[in-house]
Design an enzyme around this catalytic site. Structure first.
Site, PDB file in Angstrom:
ATOM      1  N   ASN A 173      -7.910  10.484  -2.648  1.00  0.00           N
ATOM      2  CA  ASN A 173      -8.237  10.779  -1.256  1.00  0.00           C
ATOM      3  C   ASN A 173      -8.650  12.200  -0.906  1.00  0.00           C
ATOM      4  O   ASN A 173      -8.456  12.619   0.234  1.00  0.00           O
ATOM      5  CB  ASN A 173      -7.041  10.403  -0.374  1.00  0.00           C
ATOM      6  CG  ASN A 173      -6.959   8.902  -0.170  1.00  0.00           C
ATOM      7  OD1 ASN A 173      -7.884   8.289   0.334  1.00  0.00           O
ATOM      8  ND2 ASN A 173      -5.864   8.301  -0.592  1.00  0.00           N
TER       9      ASN A 173
ATOM     10  N   ASP B 205       0.835  -1.199   0.000  1.00  0.00           N
ATOM     11  CA  ASP B 205       0.000   0.000   0.000  1.00  0.00           C
ATOM     12  C   ASP B 205       0.873   1.254   0.000  1.00  0.00           C
ATOM     13  O   ASP B 205       2.055   1.210  -0.365  1.00  0.00           O
ATOM     14  CB  ASP B 205      -0.973  -0.070   1.205  1.00  0.00           C
ATOM     15  CG  ASP B 205      -2.292   0.609   0.934  1.00  0.00           C
ATOM     16  OD1 ASP B 205      -2.326   1.852   1.006  1.00  0.00           O
ATOM     17  OD2 ASP B 205      -3.302  -0.073   0.652  1.00  0.00           O
TER      18      ASP B 205
ATOM     19  N   ASP C  61      -6.021   4.701  -5.766  1.00  0.00           N
ATOM     20  CA  ASP C  61      -6.661   5.454  -4.682  1.00  0.00           C
ATOM     21  C   ASP C  61      -6.925   6.905  -5.088  1.00  0.00           C
ATOM     22  O   ASP C  61      -6.346   7.423  -6.056  1.00  0.00           O
ATOM     23  CB  ASP C  61      -5.729   5.387  -3.463  1.00  0.00           C
ATOM     24  CG  ASP C  61      -6.459   5.557  -2.141  1.00  0.00           C
ATOM     25  OD1 ASP C  61      -7.637   5.941  -2.148  1.00  0.00           O
ATOM     26  OD2 ASP C  61      -5.815   5.316  -1.092  1.00  0.00           O
TER      27      ASP C  61
ATOM     28  N   ASP D 156     -13.031   2.265   4.250  1.00  0.00           N
ATOM     29  CA  ASP D 156     -11.868   2.204   5.142  1.00  0.00           C
ATOM     30  C   ASP D 156     -12.265   1.688   6.512  1.00  0.00           C
ATOM     31  O   ASP D 156     -11.392   1.482   7.359  1.00  0.00           O
ATOM     32  CB  ASP D 156     -11.233   3.601   5.275  1.00  0.00           C
ATOM     33  CG  ASP D 156     -10.108   3.779   4.271  1.00  0.00           C
ATOM     34  OD1 ASP D 156      -9.809   2.823   3.540  1.00  0.00           O
ATOM     35  OD2 ASP D 156      -9.537   4.884   4.219  1.00  0.00           O
TER      36      ASP D 156
HETATM   37  C1  DGJ Z   1      -6.995   5.455   1.726  1.00  0.00           C
HETATM   38  C2  DGJ Z   1      -7.377   4.034   1.441  1.00  0.00           C
HETATM   39  O1  DGJ Z   1      -8.758   3.881   1.548  1.00  0.00           O
HETATM   40  C3  DGJ Z   1      -6.628   3.110   2.391  1.00  0.00           C
HETATM   41  O2  DGJ Z   1      -7.029   1.787   2.185  1.00  0.00           O
HETATM   42  C4  DGJ Z   1      -5.153   3.281   2.196  1.00  0.00           C
HETATM   43  O3  DGJ Z   1      -4.790   2.841   0.923  1.00  0.00           O
HETATM   44  C5  DGJ Z   1      -4.775   4.722   2.391  1.00  0.00           C
HETATM   45  N1  DGJ Z   1      -5.566   5.604   1.578  1.00  0.00           N
HETATM   46  C6  DGJ Z   1      -3.335   4.947   2.077  1.00  0.00           C
HETATM   47  O4  DGJ Z   1      -2.985   6.260   2.150  1.00  0.00           O
END
Ligand code: DGJ
Length: 748
Positions: free
Chosen positions: A500, A386, A498, A568
């Site tokens: 975020n 990851d 990903d 998550d």
């Molecule tokens: C958010 C993801 O949902 C997690 O599973 C993980 O990959 C983190 N980002 C890593 O920064």
């Protein structure tokens, strides 16, 4: 009467042996049929396209959707002078315009150069053909040879501007699915601006008693089910975040008040798009219910120049008269078979071990290999590295954008690590977050204008990062090259993609002033281009999408990446709600679900290893904890869990899924799958809190053959299907909280 129609209409019909779409010239009725449903529209003699019916299949419709308007508002404005009973505000319309006496929400708004937004798009032509068009630059459901899919295009034309609006309906006969999208073509001489361009509208005409179902949530609490009566008012479900979002999924359903999991009518709408969307439901005082779905008009404007066209994304519409389970199963099948594009779409997905919750950013090669080695010993099939393997990335404060390996952590590079993982007999997977850039990165120091921003304003950071401006071709190319470079220099079998944060201060350095409103949509087109190119270049890699968990769990992403990290939140009990809600639309094979450590990292709850595994086994199974810290006893349990999952995996991932018991109105949840050949069933039962002095609970199964016998491998007993479905099977007395059971049955 409105039936005095004199204009000539051009019909283009390419009919041969078409089955599911017909046009009755005499009554001007379009009839779309699937195996079990009908969808009907009718043209008025003055060229308005009206909605007639959508629901259980009927034979040959004759009735007009225009009933007597006499009882409606006396003060109705009337655009058709010859017919005083015709009132746009009160008829069920197929694609309503703006500002011409239909005072409900319009499906499109086009601003012209003189500032006017009035259009009068009336019927121009229609076309029926076999197959389904590809939607330029967009993900959409597709067809394969021998598929029974037909398409109807109805084109409306605004005479003054020469704007053509083509409503596209594709009918998947066997799947009981109709998809819809809209294409705008400017054949005029002046530029116009699309301010609203929704993908569909349905006006339900009957005395509706609908309830609205939507999937709301937050990060780590995605897709909880909400169900509420509509009343005579307007409801908006949307995202303005630049992603389809954790907060609202791009899905709604309208269910009758008495609709349950297994009976009653429900209409589902799911948008094949991963950015800002809008779903609107408006109930008029006359009980007409308007449903719309499409690109959110918030911060959206599209300049449509002469000779140019604009294609909207697609909405997938499902009607079920057998409750929510049937609606879900209809979506699941289509998504598994005709949405996911990957080579993996029919393949069993590997059991993975991901190091995120095991190490976060704190790892080195030795640590990673020790987890991978243990995973291999226990029977796991894929190791996923990851966040934290690249650039300067020891926390989330820096590094995104610098896609080169961090040799301090991984001295042998990704090649060395991947080889060592493969040597353990496991596949190797890697995390990326390619759409982002950290201000503390080499990429940002070189290209500070590459992110989404507006001049002279501060740039709001989320998790210390900004979003790369994918409306720019140069940025898209950078991402394609950077990711492809890594994927082609090491043996990588899986990618976790990903994303975020959400969009703020939306603007692009390269777009003109008048095009700024195109930024979020162009971002999505850029993203889809990147995903298309990378997934085509690396067809054997299994891609999983992620957006802080399930912040972009939508059909648009599933088209490119056949699985999604569901949330998550890895707590087994929170996951019951999340996976229950997600299953309303998305198949189990698309839902990443991992066993993690206790106390759980998100909610600090203690649950048994068994319950954690039973929750995760109901999806795309994996582990996310430090395997090197397992006791011998726990390691043995994990080994057995993996063996069990390998046995039931095909059925869980590709069988027919039934929700048995909702966690919302009881202390329990249950669901089950029937294998593709209907010979095996797997039942998952979860009891949340222990209550004292409760009667024995009897769980009723679904989808079995009444007169066939099923042997329960778990308790050794044999039952007839009807007994399991109508009398049910007694759940054992179990003490303690957060308890679960898994039952396997085989037909004999
Ligand atoms: C958010 C993801 O949902 C997690 O599973 C993980 O990959 C983190 N980002 C890593 O920064």
């Amino acid at each position: 009467m409105y039936l005095n129609y004199k204009k000539t209409i051009v019909y283009i019909e390419e009919r041969c042996d078409l089955m599911s779409i017909s046009y009755n010239q005499q009554d001007k009725i379009f009839h779309l049929t699937t195996k079990e449903t009908s969808y009907i529209m009718q043209l008025t003699n003055t060229g308005y396209l009206l909605h007639g019916y959508w629901g259980k299949k009927i034979h040959s419709p004759r009735r007009t959707p225009l009933r007597s308007m006499e009882d409606f508002d006396g003060g109705c404005q009337n655009p058709e002078y010859g017919d005083k009973t015709f009132c746009l505000d009160n008829v069920p319309r197929e694609y309503p315009d703006f500002g011409r006496s239909d005072f409900r929400n319009p499906a499109y708004v086009i601003e012209q150069e003189n500032g006017s937004k009035i259009t009068e798009a009336k019927f121009d032509s229609y076309k029926i053909y076999k197959g389904k068009p590809k939607l330029q630059g967009l993900p959409s459901t597709y067809t394969e040879a021998n598929d029974d899919v037909e398409t109807l295009e109805i084109t409306l034309k605004d005479k003054l501007t020469n704007i053509y609006i083509t409503l596209i309906y594709s009918v998947y006969y066997d799947y009981n699915i109709i998809t819809r999208s809209v294409k705008y073509i400017n054949k005029g001489l002046e530029k116009v601006t699309l301010e609203t361009a929704l993908s569909m509208n349905v006006d339900f005409y009957d005395d509706s008693d609908f309830e609205l179902i939507n999937l709301y949530g937050s990060c780590a609490r995605e897709r909880h089910i909400e169900r509420q009566p509509l009343g005579r008012s307007t409801h908006l479900i949307d995202s303005k975040r630049g992603a389809s979002s954790h907060q609202q999924n791009p899905f709604i359903a309208l269910a009758r008040e008495n609709t349950t999991e297994d009976s009653g009518e429900v209409y589902g709408f799911n948008f094949v798009f991963s950015g800002n969307f809008k779903a609107l439901v408006e109930v008029s005082p006359f009980n007409m219910t308007r449903v719309q779905m499409g690109i959110n008009d918030y911060d959206f404007k599209w300049n449509l120049y002469p000779e140019k066209s604009f294609q909207t994304p697609e909405v997938i519409m499902v009607y079920s008269d057998q409750g929510l389970n049937k609606m879900s199963q209809t979506y699941h099948k289509l998504y598994r078979e005709r949405l996911m594009k990957s080579n993996y779409k029919d393949k069993e997905r590997p059991i993975l071990i991901n190091n995120w919750e095991a190490t976060y950013f704190d790892f080195d090669e030795e640590k990673i290999l020790s987890i991978a080695k243990k995973g291999a010993e226990l029977g796991m099939e894929l190791f996923v590295l990851d966040d934290g393997w690249f650039g300067k990335r020891d926390t989330d404060e820096s590094g995104l954008g610098d896609w080169f390996v961090n040799k301090e952590k991984l001295p042998n590079g990704l090649e060395g690590l991947s080889q060592a993982v493969h040597a353990e007999g496991m596949k190797f997977g890697l995390w990326f977050e390619p759409e982002m850039i950290c201000p503390d990165s080499d990429l940002y120091r070189k290209h500070s204008d590459w992110c989404i921003h507006v001049p002279n304003r501060s740039r709001t950071e989320g998790r210390n990062q900004l979003i790369l401006d994918l409306s720019r071709d140069d940025v898209c190319e950078y991402i394609i090259d950077a990711v492809s470079n890594i994927l082609s220099t090491s043996k990588i079998d899986y990618v976790k993609w990903d994303m975020n944060r959400n969009m703020t201060e939306v603007g692009s350095a390269l777009l003109s002033k008048e095009q700024q409103g195109e930024t979020t949509y162009r971002y999505m087109l850029g993203l889809y281009r990147i995903l298309g190119e990378i997934t085509e270049k690396f067809p054997d890699i299994l891609f999983e999408s992620c957006a802080s968990g399930g912040g972009r769990f939508d059909p648009g992403m599933l088209y490119y990446m056949p699985q999604t990290w569901t949330s998550d939140d890895t707590d087994a009990i929170e996951r019951l709600y999340i996976q229950y809600g997600t299953s309303l639309v998305y198949p189990t094979v698309s839902m990443g679900a991992h066993v993690s450590a206790v106390p759980n990292h998100q909610v600090s709850r203690m649950t048994s290893l068994t319950t954690r595994a039973h929750t995760a086994m109901a999806g795309n199974f994996g582990y996310e904890l430090d395997l090197t810290k397992l006791s011998d006893e726990d390691a043995e349990i994990v080994k057995n869990q993996i063996q069990v999952y390998k046995k039931i995996r095909r059925d869980v991932q590709y069988g027919t899924f039934y929700r048995l018991l909702s966690p919302y109105n009881s202390n329990k949840t249950a669901w089950m799958v029937v294998s593709e050949d209907e010979k095996r069933i797997t039942v998952f039962y979860y009891r949340i809190l222990k209550k004292p002095k409760q009667p024995v609970y009897t769980l009723k199964l679904k989808g079995l053959k009444e007169d066939r016998q099923y042997k329960c491998i778990t308790n050794g007993q044999t039952y007839y299907g009807d007994e399991l479905m109508y009398m049910g099977i007694e759940m054992p007395h179990m003490n303690g909280d957060f308890i679960s059971m898994l039952y396997e049955f085989e037909i004999i």
